[in-house]
Design a protein around this motif. Structure first.
Motif, short mmCIF file in Angstrom:
data_model
loop_
_atom_site.label_atom_id
_atom_site.label_comp_id
_atom_site.label_asym_id
_atom_site.label_seq_id
_atom_site.Cartn_x
_atom_site.Cartn_y
_atom_site.Cartn_z
N UNK A 812 0.73 -1.20 -0.09
CA UNK A 812 0.05 -0.06 -0.09
C UNK A 812 0.94 1.32 -0.09
N UNK A 813 0.29 2.46 -0.02
CA UNK A 813 0.89 3.62 0.01
C UNK A 813 1.46 3.94 1.30
N UNK A 814 2.42 4.81 1.22
CA UNK A 814 2.95 5.36 2.63
C UNK A 814 2.73 6.93 3.02
N UNK A 839 -2.05 1.88 9.09
CA UNK A 839 -1.41 1.24 10.12
C UNK A 839 -0.45 2.23 10.47
N UNK A 840 -0.27 2.43 11.78
CA UNK A 840 0.98 3.10 12.32
C UNK A 840 2.19 2.46 12.40
N UNK A 841 3.25 2.52 11.69
CA UNK A 841 4.66 1.89 11.66
C UNK A 841 5.45 2.46 12.71
N UNK A 857 0.26 -0.70 13.82
CA UNK A 857 -0.70 -0.46 14.77
C UNK A 857 -2.11 0.07 14.08
N UNK A 858 -3.19 -0.61 13.98
CA UNK A 858 -4.62 0.21 13.26
C UNK A 858 -4.69 1.64 14.04
N UNK A 881 -0.49 1.83 4.47
CA UNK A 881 -1.84 1.34 3.90
C UNK A 881 -1.87 -0.27 3.71
N UNK A 882 -2.52 -0.79 4.40
CA UNK A 882 -2.57 -2.28 4.53
C UNK A 882 -3.91 -2.70 4.27
#
Length: 886
Positions: A812-814, A839-841, A857-858, A881-882
């Motif tokens: 997904x996008x970042x 999702x927070x990386x 983390x969602x 984006x996942x």
């Protein structure tokens, strides 16, 4: 028959006393009327005698117009002197002289099957007016001048007693009118030496000539070398031939004479054991001085004395290191001085064998690199490394820490200079370019250092890690390097080049220096399997002979197109180690081959995180520094760093800023200078360190980590390279060390997993990048007070990136945001692609261990399709984006 021209009579050298060799046996054979007869009597030549008569007649004084050493090898079809029976006729050296009274003297020197030497002397066409007399040869052997004679004490021929001055008389055998012969034999271990002689007519042991002495037409003694030869001008340095002889070759354009100095003990180098003068007629081809020695097995090391034109040789006693020596030693000296400490000699031995079987260069694309800059000594020198004492601070120590490098995700190590150096000036003042410093071998020996480095390279390659070397070819040490060989060619003497006018500024684009540098680089690639080089003070490499700027510097261009070097990683670094600052150039000539250490990246990232830099500068660095690398290269040519081995370390960058001397460092102490126990200050500093690392790894280009930054190594706010301390491995087990190393490992893995966006050879398409303010409005590019910037990177939407089952993107996008302000910011994220969620990386504002997550983390939506995220001050965030089903 190949002979020496009669006009080139042999003379001796006139150099200073170098001392005789160890006592050895000498056998003399003479011709009698009954035929050849050998005298096996053992005689002791160990006593140093002075040939006063020869010296007083000027036979041992230098004559520039005469040849010093000469050798001509006849082909196997040519007739060899009948008195010399050798297995290989091609090994016979023949010399022809013309006497001062007419006639000729032919000398043949050969090596017999038992390795002993025999000298056959034939005098022809000599008309003597004295009747009923015999011709006597008055001879002696010496090393390099008349005060180093190595002579027999007693004559084995009762008719040819030794003279009062220690020389020998030997009678010739007359085989026909005007033709005389005599033969001498010497044991194999006696050479190399010079045989010097003159002729006298005598009757019954009485001088009836009235003092007549027959010398060459130049009124010098007849002189021939025994056991050494002119040699070959290639290759430069020390080389070995198939028969075991050693060839020496040195480039010096300005020397009027060169002396080869040989030592038989590395611990006694006050005087050479043997000095051999090289003659400009015989031992010089172009600007290359050369000689070959057959019997040098008793010697341990060597060097050269170069006597410039117009300089009295007695005033030149400093022995110079061969620039092309591959194995060198730093001998023990008496009366230590700064000059003597720099004394190195070449070792008379072949390089140690090494088994490269199975070694494969990783050959990683540049965009895949994660570089770790380390100092070999300081990397494992501290006892906290828990290594055996004999491997502390060595190449072997690096091998023991490969796991640490792999845990960080490192794919290449960049070694700070490993050349031998002036200990008072540091490793950025090299003394030599063809060998690793003996300090890095586990026993301090030169051969151990060579083998140990090769083992390190092989081990790192086996673990998928490439090896780069920092090299400084712009300056050497002030003394003990190339000074004295050919200063006007090697150095910019008296010329201000980049502010330097010292006797250590190398003339890099002068042909002989360019060749030296290229040969050095090729040597490290071919013999040590090095994968690349980082050239320090690269702006200096653009200077010509007289300090002028060159648009096409020969050295830079030659490296770019060299068939061997062009396949390695070549990196220009504009940092000047002598002045401890960066000297950038507007446009470095790269030929699409040269990468660069990106000083602008360091400057702009520091400025932004300090709260002073414009948003546009940060955006340019995040996208691969197109202002520098868009002219035919790409982001993979940008080697990005935020801290280096000079200046402030990463932890000091957020701890010290009050000193005016640190203004150029663009540091910020986060509210208090130096060490503190205040929780708020410590938390802010930790966030800033995480911000630096985050920006370093998410920017297009190659991230370069600095040794010790992964565990908070500090120099107490000092910018001096000399104040850097050995890596304290105990810091890795602290809370800071644990979370920082884990974060670096995570970021390295993230770059690999999202190589489609973070590891690019080419720049991202403009349509794949979107810039935002905190509320999805355009960034405030022109507002200097704006401290917030966000960017979205769109994943490749090609057919190959679509999951055929779900119809959604595989990757997904970042979305990432950077807040350098002192206030919290509410960030509105753009809509995630269909079927995906954000999702927070990473959030550097959160504590360990939740500030990064591999799975993410969602993030809950506050409104349909909208996500608002609260960013803390001085923090960075990354979202991916996942798929909603993950």
């Amino acid at each position: 028959m190949a002979t020496l021209s009669p006009s080139l009579a042999i003379s001796t050298c006139g150099c200073r006393n170098c001392g005789a060799l160890k006592p050895s046996k000498l056998t003399l054979a003479t011709q009698s009327k009954k035929g050849s007869q050998g005298f096996p009597k053992i005689i002791d030549p160990g006593r140093s005698l002075l040939l006063s008569q020869v010296a007083s007649n000027g036979a041992c004084r230098r004559n520039p117009s005469l040849a010093v050493e000469a050798k001509s090898r006849p082909s196997s079809q040519e007739v060899v002197a009948p008195g010399i029976k050798v297995e290989d006729p091609s090994t016979v050296s023949t010399y022809l002289f013309r006497t001062q009274f007419g006639g000729f003297v032919k000398v043949s020197v050969g090596k017999k099957k038992n390795s002993n030497y025999v000298v056959y002397i034939e005098v022809s066409s000599l008309e003597l007016e004295i009747r009923d007399c015999r011709l006597v040869m008055v001879w002696g052997i010496y090393r390099s001048n008349s005060s180093s004679f190595l002579l027999p004490l007693n004559s084995p021929d009762p008719d040819s007693p030794s003279r009062d001055d220690g020389t020998m008389d030997n009678s010739f055998l007359q085989i026909s009118p005007g033709k005389f012969i005599v033969q001498l034999a010497f044991e194999a271990r006696q050479p190399p030496f010079y045989l010097s002689f003159l002729l006298k007519p005598m009757r019954s042991g009485v001088d009836v000539s009235g003092g007549l002495e027959i010398r060459s037409h130049r009124k010098t003694n007849f002189c021939v070398p025994v056991g050494f030869h002119p040699g070959s001008p290639t290759p430069l340095g020390l080389s070995y031939s198939a028969d075991g002889s050693m060839n020496f070759a040195l480039v010096s354009r300005t020397a009027q004479s060169v002396v080869l100095c040989l030592y038989d003990d590395d611990t006694k180098v006050d005087k050479p054991a043997l000095e051999i003068d090289l003659d400009s007629y015989v031992n010089r081809t172009g600007d290359v001085w050369h000689a070959s020695i057959e019997g040098g097995q008793t010697f341990q090391s060597y060097g050269f004395r170069c006597i410039p034109k117009g300089i009295d040789r007695s005033k030149v006693d400093h022995v110079l290191l061969d620039p092309y020596a591959k194995v060198i030693v730093n001998p023990l000296m008496k009366g230590k001085t700064s000059l003597l400490q720099n004394k190195y000699l070449g070792r008379l031995c072949k390089e140690p064998d090494f088994d490269w079987t199975g070694d494969v260069h990783p050959n990683l694309p540049m965009e895949k690199l994660v570089v770790y800059r380390l100092n070999v000594a300081r990397f494992t020198q501290n006892q906290s490394s828990q290594l055996y004492s004999d491997v502390l601070g060595t190449f072997a120590g690096v091998i023991e820490k490969v796991k640490h490098l792999k845990d960080l995700g490192v794919t290449a190590v960049l070694m700070e200079p490993i050349f031998p150096y002036d200990k008072q000036q540091g490793p950025y003042s090299p003394l030599h370019f063809f060998s690793p410093s003996n300090l890095y071998g586990h026993s301090g020996g030169s051969t151990f250092a060579i083998s140990s480095m090769k083992e390190m390279v092989k081990t790192l390659h086996a673990n998928g890690i490439e090896v780069f070397m920092e090299v400084n070819f712009t300056h050497t040490a002030e003394y003990g390097a190339l000074q004295g060989i050919d200063d006007s060619s090697y150095y910019h003497h008296g010329k201000k080049v980049n502010g330097s006018g010292s006797n250590s500024a190398l003339n890099c684009n002068y042909p002989v220096v360019t060749s030296l540098i290229l040969d050095s680089l090729r040597y490290w690639v071919s013999q040590f399997h090095v994968d690349g080089f980082c050239f320090l003070n690269a702006s200096y490499l653009l200077k010509g002979f007289h300090g002028e700027s060159l648009s096409r510097p020969p050295l830079i261009e030659a490296i770019a197109f060299d068939p061997l070097l062009s396949k390695t990683k070549i990196i220009a670094d504009f940092w000047d180690p002598r002045e401890m600052l960066s000297k950038e150039t507007l446009c470095f000539p790269h030929w699409k081959r040269w990468a660069e250490m990106n000083t602008k990246f360091c400057h702009d990232v520091r400025s932004f995180l300090k709260g002073e830099g414009p948003l546009s500068s940060l955006a340019t660095r995040l996208c691969g520094s197109g202002d520098i690398f868009s002219n035919g290269r790409g982001p993979a040519f940008s080697f990005n760093y935020v801290a280096r081995n000079s200046g402030l370390s990463l932890v000091d960058l957020v701890s010290y800023s009050s000193d005016e001397l640190l203004a150029a460092e663009l540091s910020w102490n986060c509210g208090e200078e130096g060490p503190t126990s205040k929780t708020m200050i410590l938390e802010r500093r930790l966030k800033q360190i995480k911000n630096y690392l985050f920006i370093l790894f998410v920017s297009l280009g190659v991230p370069v980590l600095n040794m010790g930054d992964e565990c908070g190594q500090s120099s107490g706010g000092s910018t001096s390279y000399l104040h850097r301390k050995p890596l304290d491995w105990s810091l890795l087990s602290t809370g800071f060390g644990i979370q920082t190393t884990q974060f670096i490992s995570f970021l390295s893995a993230l770059r690999g997993r999202r190589s489609d966006l973070f590891q690019k050879w080419n720049f991202l398409d403009v349509e794949n990048i979107e810039w935002y303010g905190n509320d999805q409005s355009p960034p405030k590019w022109d507002d200097p007070s704006s401290k917030f910037l966000a960017m979205a990177l769109k994943a490749d939407r090609s057919e190959s990136m679509i999951d055929p089952e779900s119809g959604y993107l595989k990757k997904g996008d970042l979305f990432m945001a950077f807040n350098a302000g002192r206030k919290m910011v509410s960030v509105l994220l753009p809509c995630a692609p269909e079927g995906m969620e954000w999702r927070r990386l990473v959030d550097t504002g959160l504590p360990y261990p939740v500030f990064f997550s591999s799975n993410g983390e969602p993030v809950d939506e506050q409104m349909q399709g909208l996500v608002v995220y609260e960013m803390k001050s001085h923090s960075c965030v990354l979202f991916e984006a996942s798929s909603c089903d993950d």
